[in-house]
Design a protein around this motif. Structure first.
Motif, PDB file in Angstrom:
ATOM      1  N   TYR A 129      38.817  33.097  37.455  1.00  0.00           N
ATOM      2  CA  TYR A 129      40.262  32.902  37.336  1.00  0.00           C
ATOM      3  C   TYR A 129      40.935  32.673  38.685  1.00  0.00           C
ATOM      4  N   GLN A 130      40.462  33.367  39.719  1.00  0.00           N
ATOM      5  CA  GLN A 130      41.102  33.251  41.026  1.00  0.00           C
ATOM      6  C   GLN A 130      40.527  32.124  41.872  1.00  0.00           C
ATOM      7  N   PHE A 131      39.199  32.035  41.915  1.00  0.00           N
ATOM      8  CA  PHE A 131      38.585  31.157  42.899  1.00  0.00           C
ATOM      9  C   PHE A 131      37.726  30.052  42.289  1.00  0.00           C
ATOM     10  N   ALA A 147      41.751  32.376  31.888  1.00  0.00           N
ATOM     11  CA  ALA A 147      40.514  33.148  32.019  1.00  0.00           C
ATOM     12  C   ALA A 147      39.692  32.852  30.764  1.00  0.00           C
ATOM     13  N   ARG A 150      37.686  35.268  28.577  1.00  0.00           N
ATOM     14  CA  ARG A 150      38.324  36.507  28.138  1.00  0.00           C
ATOM     15  C   ARG A 150      39.522  36.232  27.243  1.00  0.00           C
ATOM     16  N   GLY A 237      31.681  43.772  30.463  1.00  0.00           N
ATOM     17  CA  GLY A 237      32.740  44.573  31.059  1.00  0.00           C
ATOM     18  C   GLY A 237      34.142  44.153  30.674  1.00  0.00           C
TER      19      GLY A 237
ATOM     20  N   TYR B 187      50.346  38.121  46.181  1.00  0.00           N
ATOM     21  CA  TYR B 187      50.460  39.297  45.319  1.00  0.00           C
ATOM     22  C   TYR B 187      50.809  40.523  46.155  1.00  0.00           C
ATOM     23  N   ALA B 194      40.452  42.284  35.203  1.00  0.00           N
ATOM     24  CA  ALA B 194      39.548  41.875  34.122  1.00  0.00           C
ATOM     25  C   ALA B 194      38.412  42.889  34.109  1.00  0.00           C
ATOM     26  N   PRO B 246      47.578  40.170  40.325  1.00  0.00           N
ATOM     27  CA  PRO B 246      46.910  39.008  39.718  1.00  0.00           C
ATOM     28  C   PRO B 246      46.371  39.321  38.321  1.00  0.00           C
ATOM     29  N   LYS B 247      46.442  38.300  37.496  1.00  0.00           N
ATOM     30  CA  LYS B 247      45.978  38.404  36.116  1.00  0.00           C
ATOM     31  C   LYS B 247      44.467  38.192  36.047  1.00  0.00           C
ATOM     32  N   GLN B 248      43.815  38.763  35.037  1.00  0.00           N
ATOM     33  CA  GLN B 248      42.426  38.423  34.692  1.00  0.00           C
ATOM     34  C   GLN B 248      41.510  38.246  35.897  1.00  0.00           C
ATOM     35  N   THR B 249      41.545  39.199  36.815  1.00  0.00           N
ATOM     36  CA  THR B 249      40.762  39.039  38.030  1.00  0.00           C
ATOM     37  C   THR B 249      39.565  39.973  38.019  1.00  0.00           C
ATOM     38  N   LEU B 257      40.833  38.807  47.265  1.00  0.00           N
ATOM     39  CA  LEU B 257      42.257  38.512  47.400  1.00  0.00           C
ATOM     40  C   LEU B 257      42.883  39.343  48.514  1.00  0.00           C
TER      41      LEU B 257
END
Lengths: 290, 425
Positions: A129-131, A147, A150, A237, B187, B194, B246-249, B257
């Motif tokens: 999601y981030q990278f 995401a 998920r 998880g 952020y 997540a 941050p969402k869904q991380t 981050l």
């Protein structure tokens, strides 16, 4: 002198290794598993006889029913697309010659030789999601990051996509073998009669490749009903309920919650589902005119 | 010919003798320490092998969480697996219930020179079920707030003492996170949004800061506890919907981050202290960092905590031999006595004599956040709780969903309660 009974003995001796292996390694464990479904056994060790309690529980277990639906949804998303795309790609590859053909075939087949752990890492990283690199594409075309593994809506189709990407090479290979068995003479003869590409496909390729298609469909169906690895790994998880499939539910009950008896019951229900669906599919495919 | 034979035999005998003299007791070791603290553990093991020539630890690091504990359970059941392993005390009741752990008797402990008096009473007791000892504690670890000093300074949130100020109380904290975002950071805070671990630790801390009781008298989130759970989850969800968290991380990205300077603070375990320390040492962090006890957002301070311990699997049909047991307990004792370098990995050593040394008392940032120990809250004592337990999974299914805005907070809290109560009955 050859007597019939002697022949039988010889035959039995030849068949025996298989029969014994089948009885000991397949039938016996299966029977034991069915017995297990009537007990409250933990994962390892014996349990008390509790009759049909596990089965009663099964039909009132919301998580189980949702696992059945999730499995069905996954089968729907993979079996037919994976088969048809396999055929399309095989026909495209088949039109190429020499090194080009080998190269394209290798490109399609490459993902198939990867172990599932590698497949999962590749897609986890790409979709992070981030990278993740694919998130930039999602951002550009869809307008926002998702995401994907998920998200309730995206998870299953993405799992199906990864599965098709991973396994289609094998289907392509089977179809290419089938296509090469179709004599070029038929295409030449039909071309003389004025048949264009679509007609050639409709009246030559499709009927003659049908046995392979039926085979691939059957293999795919059984394989995808037993789906576990990718889904387990990609949701590890996280929110597992969105994508909980039957084998994963067996794993959860037996290995995580230590409920061997109930896990066996879920496993037996999957066995029953596979038998019923396979028989139905076999009938349906056979009914098709050649 | 005969002479040759004799010579050969003699050589063989000699060889056998030398081998016998050097025979090492190998100890197969499994752990799940793959973060910054995993590096520390590997050097501890290396040092142990060097200073104890008659014992050799063969260590394998496995994936933390469900994969580790499932593997341990299945291998123990069929008589395979390690001689010793790391184990979370939060999971001990579950581990004992599923028959994974071998009791370590008082005599065995005594023979090895391991004395319960050297551990905090509550910590030592947490390694027992029904009065039987199943593990030896190694550390106490919790979550802390890592912060970027430059960022806090920019947002006027850094006190004279170089520590954050004005973060207590949920309104202040929310405002602070917004300020940090306004100061040019993507952020205000990052944590693993997540998955199971990160969300559970923050959620459980906030829940306990309201004086909630997660599990009592066989009931999960009984009475108004469910509302407290909803309040905790709702506060977390608000951070995400406000865009300050941050969402869904996933776990590793959530750290990245912070270390890349995109998030101004990070709420995560003390086990990531070495990650920050090492990066800062290599000059790769690009900012000054610190770590403090997590702020009190609700009525009283409380911080989620757990304990790493050493345990011996109960390998069915292939029990550990007395010689090997001796070697294992020697290793456990040695590790505890040398746990000052484990404290270096951010943890608070369970072995009290180490925590009384000057070296530990002046160790930073441990000394700053060690105040949290007084108000630490451990996972509920239940067969359903602990790392990689049904509680973790139910939290991932419900609270994580709430945090990411896919479910209403009250519905999530009730979902959590019902899912766990369903397994309890």
């Amino acid at each position: 002198m050859h007597t019939k009974s002697r022949d039988n003995w010889v035959a039995a001796a030849f068949v025996a290794p298989f029969v014994i292996a089948y009885l000991v390694l397949f039938l016996y464990p299966t029977v034991r598993m069915v017995i297990l479904t009537f007990t409250d056994a933990p994962l390892i060790g014996a349990g008390k006889w509790i009759g049909f309690k596990n089965y009663q529980r099964l039909f009132n277990d919301k998580a189980y029913i949702s696992a059945v639906w999730n499995t069905g949804y996954f089968v729907l998303l993979t079996v037919i697309p994976n088969t048809l795309l396999g055929l399309v790609f095989a026909m495209m590859v088949n039109r190429q010659k020499g090194y080009v053909q080998s190269f394209i075939l290798a490109a399609f087949f490459l993902p198939y030789i990867l172990p599932v752990s590698v497949v999962y890492r590749i897609w986890e990283w790409m979709m992070d999601y981030q990278f993740g690199i694919a998130q930039y594409a999602l951002d550009a075309f869809y307008g926002e990051r998702v995401a994907v593994f998920r998200n309730k809506v995206w998870a299953m189709p993405m799992m199906a996509f990864v599965t098709i990407w991973w396994t289609i090479g094998f289907n392509v290979l089977l179809f290419i073998a089938g296509l090469r068995n179709i004599s070029q003479d038929m295409y030449d003869a039909s071309a003389l009669d004025g048949a264009k590409r679509w007609k050639q496909f409709r009246y030559i390729t499709w009927p003659l490749i049908w046995p392979v298609t039926a085979l691939v469909l059957t293999i795919q169906l059984i394989l995808q009903l037993k789906i576990f690895d990718q889904i387990y790994l990609l949701t590890l998880g996280g929110n597992v309920n969105n994508t909980m499939v039957l084998v994963q539910y067996i794993y959860k009950q037996a290995f995580q919650l230590n409920k061997g008896g109930y896990g066996a019951t879920v496993a037996f229900s999957l066995f029953a589902i596979i038998v019923v669906v396979s028989v139905l599919q076999y009938q349906a495919l056979r009914a098709r005119p050649r | 010919m005969r002479k040759l034979m004799t010579k050969a035999l003699a050589t063989a005998a000699l060889l056998a003798l030398t081998v016998g003299a050097q025979a090492k007791e190998t100890v197969v070791w499994w752990d799940f320490l793959s973060g910054g603290d995993g590096v520390r553990m590997k050097s501890l093991i290396e040092e142990f092998n060097k200073t104890n020539p008659d014992i050799e630890i063969q260590a394998t690091t496995l994936e933390w969480g469900v994969p580790f504990y499932t593997k341990v359970q299945t291998s123990a059941a069929v008589g395979e697996g390690p001689d010793v392993m790391t184990y979370h005390l939060s999971r001990l009741p579950l581990g004992v219930d599923s028959g994974v752990l071998r009791e370590i008797t008082a005599d065995e402990l005594k023979a090895a020179g391991i004395d319960g008096a050297n551990y905090a009473p509550a910590n030592w007791k947490a390694a027992q079920v029904d009065g039987k000892q199943y593990a030896v504690p190694f550390d106490i670890h919790s979550i802390v707030l890592f912060y970027n000093k430059d960022a806090l300074k920019k947002a006027d949130l850094l006190g004279e003492d170089g520590k954050p100020k004005g973060l207590d109380g949920i309104e202040n904290f929310d405002a602070a996170l917004k300020k940090l975002k306004d100061a040019g950071y993507d952020y205000g805070m990052s944590f693993q949004t997540a998955g199971d671990g990160g969300v559970w630790r923050v959620f459980y801390s906030l829940f306990n800061q309201q004086g909630g009781e997660f599990f009592k008298d066989g009931k999960f989130l009984d009475g108004d506890n469910v509302d407290k759970a909803a309040k905790a989850a709702g506060a977390m969800a608000k951070w995400v919907s406000d865009g300050v968290v941050p969402k869904q991380t996933d776990y590793n990205p959530s750290i990245a981050l912070f270390t890349s300077g995109k998030a101004a603070t990070l709420m995560n375990g003390v086990w990531e202290v070495p990650t920050m320390a090492d990066l800062a040492k290599q000059g790769k962090l690009g900012f000054e960092w610190g770590a403090v006890q997590i702020p009190t957002l609700f009525d009283k301070p409380a911080t989620w905590a757990d304990s790493h311990a050493f345990a011996i699997p109960d390998r069915k049909g292939k029990e550990i031999s007395p010689e090997k047991l001796k070697a294992v307990l020697t290793a456990i004792k040695w590790m505890n006595e040398h746990s000052i370098s484990w404290a270096n990995a951010g943890h608070i050593p369970a072995y009290v004599p180490v925590t009384q040394t000057e070296a530990f008392k002046t160790m930073e940032p441990n000394a700053t956040y060690s105040t949290l120990a007084a108000t630490a809250v451990f996972d509920p004592t239940s067969k359903l709780a602990g790392v990689a337990s049904p509680v973790y999974e139910a939290s991932a299914n419900n609270i994580t969903t709430v945090v990411n805005g896919d479910m209403d907070a009250q519905a999530g809290a009730e979902g959590l309660r019902d899912e766990l109560q369903g397994l309890q009955d």
